[in-house]
Design an enzyme around this catalytic site. Structure first.
Site, PDB file in Angstrom:
ATOM      1  N   ALA A  17      -1.881  -4.279   6.699  1.00  0.00           N
ATOM      2  CA  ALA A  17      -2.684  -3.963   7.888  1.00  0.00           C
ATOM      3  C   ALA A  17      -3.975  -3.338   7.410  1.00  0.00           C
ATOM      4  CB  ALA A  17      -1.944  -2.960   8.784  1.00  0.00           C
TER       5      ALA A  17
ATOM      6  N   GLY B 240       0.853  -1.181   0.000  1.00  0.00           N
ATOM      7  CA  GLY B 240       0.000   0.000   0.000  1.00  0.00           C
ATOM      8  C   GLY B 240       0.891   1.234   0.000  1.00  0.00           C
TER       9      GLY B 240
ATOM     10  N   LYS C  30      -3.190  -3.754  16.590  1.00  0.00           N
ATOM     11  CA  LYS C  30      -1.769  -3.715  16.195  1.00  0.00           C
ATOM     12  C   LYS C  30      -0.903  -4.295  17.324  1.00  0.00           C
ATOM     13  CE  LYS C  30      -0.007  -2.051  13.036  1.00  0.00           C
ATOM     14  NZ  LYS C  30       0.426  -2.680  11.762  1.00  0.00           N
TER      15      LYS C  30
ATOM     16  N   ASP D  11      -4.008 -12.869   0.992  1.00  0.00           N
ATOM     17  CA  ASP D  11      -4.807 -12.511   2.164  1.00  0.00           C
ATOM     18  C   ASP D  11      -4.100 -13.065   3.396  1.00  0.00           C
ATOM     19  OD1 ASP D  11      -6.642 -12.082   4.133  1.00  0.00           O
ATOM     20  OD2 ASP D  11      -8.246 -13.286   3.239  1.00  0.00           O
ATOM     21  N   ILE D  12      -3.585 -12.187   4.230  1.00  0.00           N
ATOM     22  CA  ILE D  12      -2.795 -12.659   5.379  1.00  0.00           C
ATOM     23  C   ILE D  12      -3.644 -13.341   6.444  1.00  0.00           C
ATOM     24  CG2 ILE D  12      -0.840 -11.072   5.094  1.00  0.00           C
ATOM     25  CD1 ILE D  12      -2.078  -9.358   7.402  1.00  0.00           C
TER      26      ILE D  12
ATOM     27  N   TYR E  58      -7.935   0.011  16.641  1.00  0.00           N
ATOM     28  CA  TYR E  58      -6.782  -0.102  15.736  1.00  0.00           C
ATOM     29  C   TYR E  58      -5.499  -0.357  16.538  1.00  0.00           C
ATOM     30  CZ  TYR E  58      -2.911   1.612  12.825  1.00  0.00           C
ATOM     31  OH  TYR E  58      -1.709   1.750  12.167  1.00  0.00           O
TER      32      TYR E  58
ATOM     33  N   THR F  87      -5.944  -0.047   8.248  1.00  0.00           N
ATOM     34  CA  THR F  87      -5.648   1.194   8.972  1.00  0.00           C
ATOM     35  C   THR F  87      -6.865   2.128   9.043  1.00  0.00           C
ATOM     36  OG1 THR F  87      -4.818   2.164   6.919  1.00  0.00           O
ATOM     37  CG2 THR F  87      -3.186   1.161   8.356  1.00  0.00           C
TER      38      THR F  87
ATOM     39  N   LEU G 255       3.065   2.633   2.333  1.00  0.00           N
ATOM     40  CA  LEU G 255       4.467   2.424   2.728  1.00  0.00           C
ATOM     41  C   LEU G 255       5.112   1.259   1.968  1.00  0.00           C
ATOM     42  CD1 LEU G 255       6.880   3.079   4.565  1.00  0.00           C
ATOM     43  CD2 LEU G 255       5.873   1.594   6.306  1.00  0.00           C
TER      44      LEU G 255
END
Ligand SMILES: NC(=O)c1ccc[n+]([C@@H]2O[C@H](COP(=O)([O-])OP(=O)(O)OC[C@H]3O[C@@H](n4cnc5c(N)ncnc54)[C@H](OP(=O)(O)O)[C@@H]3O)[C@@H](O)[C@H]2O)c1
Length: 249
Positions: A67, A10, A135, A43-44, A131, A69, A12
């Site tokens: 992630a 994405g 994380k 797909d993680i 979020y 976000t 970053l």
């Protein structure tokens, strides 16, 4: 590093991907929904998919930038947040262990509540939203499953081609001559995305395992940040109205 896989190209991840490509390094990138010829689909949250993909690629280094976000969406969808930002990371960590790959995982300054500031790696974490909590779950599950890792807690800014995130929002308002609020009591120390991308890659070559905080030594509040953006791009900074978040909540 001979071969790097970047999961989640994405904002970053795609910057790090381009960085490696421009330096003629062997790199494979993945995305989830924004698929293209450049990036493979992964797909993680699906362990079997993660496991077979990484077993096929056998990278020396995996950089996980994947992630969700979307803070507002996650606030109402905690299970989903934990699945992507928590279990997804566990799936990657378990597979990295199996194939002896180093994992650099990108986390966030949102694992802290922000009341203290200038946090050190050993400070107690205290996320205040779903979020941040999800994380933190990802960090925890990673550490339970893998020894050769670096967790990078950071914050960043830069121009996003799809117009997401703070920097674009400020620019858009300034360009459209719209007034907006900059909070003076919200401070942060984000890194510019290209600079952060270079730093992350330097960690790929280091014999280090653990948590690292990466932030700018310039601490700035959101009002001043908006004014700096305005000055650099030659807009009218009077459009930015100074306010305090603490008197609004
Ligand atoms: N941006 C910031 O201001 C900021 C600040 C602090 C920390 N961070 C951290 O930095 C990392 C990168 O953030 P970013 O700004 O680059 O986010 P982003 O632009 O939203 O990129 C997220 C990436 O994750 C992928 N993804 C989402 N769900 C997935 C899933 N189920 N399986 C596989 N991939 C999935 C997305 O793929 P698709 O696009 O194809 O759906 C995208 O490639 C994240 O860990 C974030 O927590 C970001």
């Amino acid at each position: 590093m001979d071969k790097t896989v970047i999961i989640g190209c994405g904002f970053l991840g795609s910057k790090i991907f381009t960085n490696l490509k421009n330096n003629n390094k062997k790199v494979i990138g993945t995305n989830f929904q924004n698929t293209s010829n450049e990036f493979k689909k992964l797909d993680i949250t699906n362990f079997d998919l993660v496991n077979s993909f990484l077993n096929k690629e056998k990278p020396d280094l995996v950089i996980n930038c994947a992630a969700n976000t979307d803070i507002d969406y996650l606030e109402k969808n905690e299970k989903f947040a934990n699945m992507v930002n928590g279990i997804g990371v566990e799936n990657i960590a378990k597979t990295c262990k199996e194939i002896s790959s180093k994992l650099i995982h990108i986390s966030t300054d949102s694992v802290f509540d922000g009341t203290q500031g200038l946090y050190k790696e050993e400070d107690d974490v205290k996320p205040i939203n779903v979020y941040g909590k999800s994380k933190l779950l990802g960090e925890k599950l990673l550490q339970e499953n893998l020894d050769d890792f670096i967790i990078i807690r950071t914050n960043l800014f830069g121009y996003h081609h799809q117009g997401k995130f703070l920097f674009n929002w400020i620019l858009k308002n300034l360009k459209e001559n719209k007034e907006f609020t900059g909070f003076e009591d919200i401070i942060f120390n984000p890194l510019e995305i290209s600079f952060l991308s270079d730093l992350i890659l330097k960690f790929g070559n280091m014999e280090y395992s653990g948590i690292v905080h990466l932030g700018s030594d310039e601490i700035i509040n959101k009002y001043d940040f908006g004014c700096e953006v305005s000055d650099i791009f030659g807009f009218n900074k009077k459009l930015i109205k100074k306010d305090l978040l603490s008197i609004q909540v």
